[in-house]
Design an enzyme around this catalytic site. Structure first.
Site, PDB file in Angstrom:
ATOM      1  N   LYS A  13      36.215  44.893  47.991  1.00  0.00           N
ATOM      2  CA  LYS A  13      36.558  46.298  47.698  1.00  0.00           C
ATOM      3  C   LYS A  13      35.584  46.886  46.668  1.00  0.00           C
ATOM      4  CE  LYS A  13      40.810  45.342  46.384  1.00  0.00           C
ATOM      5  NZ  LYS A  13      40.768  43.876  46.521  1.00  0.00           N
ATOM      6  N   ARG A  87      49.229  49.663  45.487  1.00  0.00           N
ATOM      7  CA  ARG A  87      49.305  48.245  45.823  1.00  0.00           C
ATOM      8  C   ARG A  87      50.724  47.847  46.220  1.00  0.00           C
ATOM      9  NH1 ARG A  87      44.851  45.859  42.980  1.00  0.00           N
ATOM     10  NH2 ARG A  87      44.791  43.604  43.078  1.00  0.00           N
ATOM     11  N   ARG A 126      31.946  34.795  41.900  1.00  0.00           N
ATOM     12  CA  ARG A 126      31.714  36.166  41.422  1.00  0.00           C
ATOM     13  C   ARG A 126      31.302  36.176  39.947  1.00  0.00           C
ATOM     14  NH1 ARG A 126      36.237  40.437  42.282  1.00  0.00           N
ATOM     15  NH2 ARG A 126      37.535  38.815  41.397  1.00  0.00           N
ATOM     16  N   ARG A 159      35.504  36.633  35.531  1.00  0.00           N
ATOM     17  CA  ARG A 159      36.814  37.194  35.182  1.00  0.00           C
ATOM     18  C   ARG A 159      37.813  36.084  34.867  1.00  0.00           C
ATOM     19  NH1 ARG A 159      38.149  41.749  39.644  1.00  0.00           N
ATOM     20  NH2 ARG A 159      40.152  40.688  39.573  1.00  0.00           N
ATOM     21  N   ARG A 170      47.301  35.409  43.360  1.00  0.00           N
ATOM     22  CA  ARG A 170      46.923  36.799  43.714  1.00  0.00           C
ATOM     23  C   ARG A 170      47.020  37.001  45.227  1.00  0.00           C
ATOM     24  NH1 ARG A 170      41.389  36.852  40.723  1.00  0.00           N
ATOM     25  NH2 ARG A 170      40.897  38.639  42.045  1.00  0.00           N
TER      26      ARG A 170
HETATM   27  P1  AP5 Z   1      34.564  42.083  45.112  1.00  0.00           P
HETATM   28  O1  AP5 Z   1      33.858  43.255  45.703  1.00  0.00           O
HETATM   29  O2  AP5 Z   1      34.592  41.943  43.640  1.00  0.00           O
HETATM   30  O3  AP5 Z   1      36.035  41.962  45.725  1.00  0.00           O
HETATM   31  P2  AP5 Z   1      37.350  42.800  45.448  1.00  0.00           P
HETATM   32  O4  AP5 Z   1      37.984  43.050  46.785  1.00  0.00           O
HETATM   33  O5  AP5 Z   1      37.071  43.973  44.586  1.00  0.00           O
HETATM   34  O6  AP5 Z   1      38.206  41.693  44.695  1.00  0.00           O
HETATM   35  P3  AP5 Z   1      39.048  41.767  43.354  1.00  0.00           P
HETATM   36  O7  AP5 Z   1      39.187  40.334  42.884  1.00  0.00           O
HETATM   37  O8  AP5 Z   1      38.489  42.758  42.396  1.00  0.00           O
HETATM   38  O9  AP5 Z   1      40.410  42.269  43.906  1.00  0.00           O
HETATM   39  P4  AP5 Z   1      41.758  42.204  43.254  1.00  0.00           P
HETATM   40  O10 AP5 Z   1      42.499  43.111  44.140  1.00  0.00           O
HETATM   41  O11 AP5 Z   1      42.308  40.819  43.131  1.00  0.00           O
HETATM   42  O12 AP5 Z   1      41.512  42.636  41.729  1.00  0.00           O
HETATM   43  P5  AP5 Z   1      41.758  43.971  40.920  1.00  0.00           P
HETATM   44  O13 AP5 Z   1      40.690  44.088  39.919  1.00  0.00           O
HETATM   45  O14 AP5 Z   1      42.039  45.113  41.814  1.00  0.00           O
HETATM   46  O15 AP5 Z   1      33.909  40.771  45.780  1.00  0.00           O
HETATM   47  C1  AP5 Z   1      34.293  39.462  45.386  1.00  0.00           C
HETATM   48  C2  AP5 Z   1      33.054  38.551  45.369  1.00  0.00           C
HETATM   49  O16 AP5 Z   1      32.582  38.382  46.707  1.00  0.00           O
HETATM   50  C3  AP5 Z   1      31.865  39.114  44.573  1.00  0.00           C
HETATM   51  O17 AP5 Z   1      31.201  38.071  43.930  1.00  0.00           O
HETATM   52  C4  AP5 Z   1      30.972  39.761  45.651  1.00  0.00           C
HETATM   53  O18 AP5 Z   1      29.601  39.718  45.258  1.00  0.00           O
HETATM   54  C5  AP5 Z   1      31.239  38.863  46.854  1.00  0.00           C
HETATM   55  N1  AP5 Z   1      31.177  39.582  48.111  1.00  0.00           N
HETATM   56  C6  AP5 Z   1      31.660  40.841  48.353  1.00  0.00           C
HETATM   57  N2  AP5 Z   1      31.466  41.153  49.656  1.00  0.00           N
HETATM   58  C7  AP5 Z   1      30.898  40.067  50.241  1.00  0.00           C
HETATM   59  C8  AP5 Z   1      30.456  39.769  51.580  1.00  0.00           C
HETATM   60  N3  AP5 Z   1      30.589  40.663  52.558  1.00  0.00           N
HETATM   61  N4  AP5 Z   1      29.920  38.549  51.816  1.00  0.00           N
HETATM   62  C9  AP5 Z   1      29.793  37.634  50.822  1.00  0.00           C
HETATM   63  N5  AP5 Z   1      30.162  37.868  49.534  1.00  0.00           N
HETATM   64  C10 AP5 Z   1      30.711  39.068  49.248  1.00  0.00           C
HETATM   65  O19 AP5 Z   1      43.145  43.649  40.152  1.00  0.00           O
HETATM   66  C11 AP5 Z   1      43.220  42.665  39.152  1.00  0.00           C
HETATM   67  C12 AP5 Z   1      44.663  42.577  38.625  1.00  0.00           C
HETATM   68  O20 AP5 Z   1      45.042  43.833  38.012  1.00  0.00           O
HETATM   69  C13 AP5 Z   1      45.735  42.332  39.698  1.00  0.00           C
HETATM   70  O21 AP5 Z   1      45.876  40.946  39.978  1.00  0.00           O
HETATM   71  C14 AP5 Z   1      46.981  42.931  39.024  1.00  0.00           C
HETATM   72  O22 AP5 Z   1      47.540  42.064  38.070  1.00  0.00           O
HETATM   73  C15 AP5 Z   1      46.410  44.142  38.284  1.00  0.00           C
HETATM   74  N6  AP5 Z   1      46.457  45.383  39.093  1.00  0.00           N
HETATM   75  C16 AP5 Z   1      45.397  46.104  39.554  1.00  0.00           C
HETATM   76  N7  AP5 Z   1      45.808  47.160  40.269  1.00  0.00           N
HETATM   77  C17 AP5 Z   1      47.175  47.122  40.262  1.00  0.00           C
HETATM   78  C18 AP5 Z   1      48.171  47.933  40.866  1.00  0.00           C
HETATM   79  N8  AP5 Z   1      47.862  49.021  41.608  1.00  0.00           N
HETATM   80  N9  AP5 Z   1      49.465  47.585  40.676  1.00  0.00           N
HETATM   81  C19 AP5 Z   1      49.798  46.516  39.925  1.00  0.00           C
HETATM   82  N10 AP5 Z   1      48.909  45.699  39.336  1.00  0.00           N
HETATM   83  C20 AP5 Z   1      47.589  45.987  39.506  1.00  0.00           C
HETATM   84 MG    MG Z   2      37.596  44.569  42.634  1.00  0.00          MG
END
Ligand code: AP5
Ligand code: MG
Length: 217
Positions: A13, A87, A126, A159, A170
């Site tokens: 994402k 979410r 990552r 992270r 997660r």
């Molecule tokens: P990346 O692009 O970083 O993936 P991502 O989908 O953004 O993954 P996240 O870990 O950020 O998602 P998340 O939903 O768990 O975390 P968030 O920060 O939202 O890519 C991942 C890796 O793969 C990178 O190294 C990249 O280079 C590589 N990559 C990407 N595309 C690739 C490809 N095509 N091929 C190969 N490699 C690739 O949330 C964190 C925490 O915050 C949650 O757990 C929760 O506690 C809280 N939170 C956030 N939002 C809410 C909400 N709305 N409600 C409640 N709690 C929330």
């Molecule tokens: Mg992300």
């Protein structure tokens, strides 16, 4: 344009959001990035969110909804791209109400698909920039100089929630609480699905192709 990007943790994402906002001049609003900034600044909100984030659970809806509706209110007219919010179905309902108050709606939802076993490999490799939030991977998306952000020239970090146990939680949280959102949005016919198990450039091009068609329509 007002867009929601859905997908499991590690689906790509954040990676694809950087491409989309640059191409279509949108504001990238990532709930995860905002929470991490609050934590880094040690605010009350950051402290409240910490234990939920570290365990791989969700931060309570009321905290997130208030934080994100405030961020959306300040978005420019060109529009925004929501990453990680909503979410839960409840968050989506509250988002809709808040947008409706300002005579706005979500135009479309992009949904990135990737299997759980691939997620684990991506997330453990990552590395992120603590300043600009740029995301790299030790094999798939390397910075120009090893371990250093291309934009800020500072050391990349891992992270704290990217450990195998927390990633497993997660993913569980995603399947239980966030996946039902796809069906919620599917009912109004605005969801576009993408196979995210391809190279980042291939995924980007498939998103651009669909978005260009939608913008012209
Ligand atoms: P990346 O692009 O970083 O993936 P991502 O989908 O953004 O993954 P996240 O870990 O950020 O998602 P998340 O939903 O768990 O975390 P968030 O920060 O939202 O890519 C991942 C890796 O793969 C990178 O190294 C990249 O280079 C590589 N990559 C990407 N595309 C690739 C490809 N095509 N091929 C190969 N490699 C690739 O949330 C964190 C925490 O915050 C949650 O757990 C929760 O506690 C809280 N939170 C956030 N939002 C809410 C909400 N709305 N409600 C409640 N709690 C929330
Ligand atoms: Mg992300």
């Amino acid at each position: 344009m007002r867009i929601v990007l859905l997908g499991a943790p590690g689906a790509g994402k954040g990676t694809q959001c950087k491409n989309i906002v640059a191409q279509y001049s949108l504001l990238h609003l990532s709930s995860g990035d905002i929470l991490r900034q609050e934590r880094a600044a040690d605010t009350e909100l950051g402290q409240k969110a910490q234990s939920y984030m570290d365990s791989g659970g969700l931060v309570p809806d009321e905290i997130i909804i208030e934080m994100m509706t405030k961020a959306i209110t300040n978005a420019p007219a060109a529009g925004f791209l929501l990453d990680g919010f909503p979410r839960t179905v409840n968050q989506a309902v509250e988002l809709e109400k808040s947008l409706a108050d300002n005579e706005m709606t979500i135009d479309f939802v992009l949904n990135l698909h990737v299997d759980d076993d691939i997620v684990a490999k991506r997330i453990t490799g990552r590395r992120s920039c603590p300043k600009c939030g740029a995301v790299y991977h030790i094999e798939h998306l390397k910075p120009k100089a090893e371990g250093i952000c291309d934009n800020d020239d500072i050391e990349l970090v891992q992270r704290p929630d990217d450990t195998p146990d927390v990633v497993a939680n997660r993913l569980k949280t995603y399947h239980q609480q966030t996946e039902p959102l796809v069906d919620y949005y599917r009912k109004n016919g605005t969801v576009y699905d993408f196979d995210a198990d391809r190279t980042p450039v291939e995924v980007r091009d498939s998103i651009f192709e669909k978005m260009n068609a939608l913008v012209k329509a």
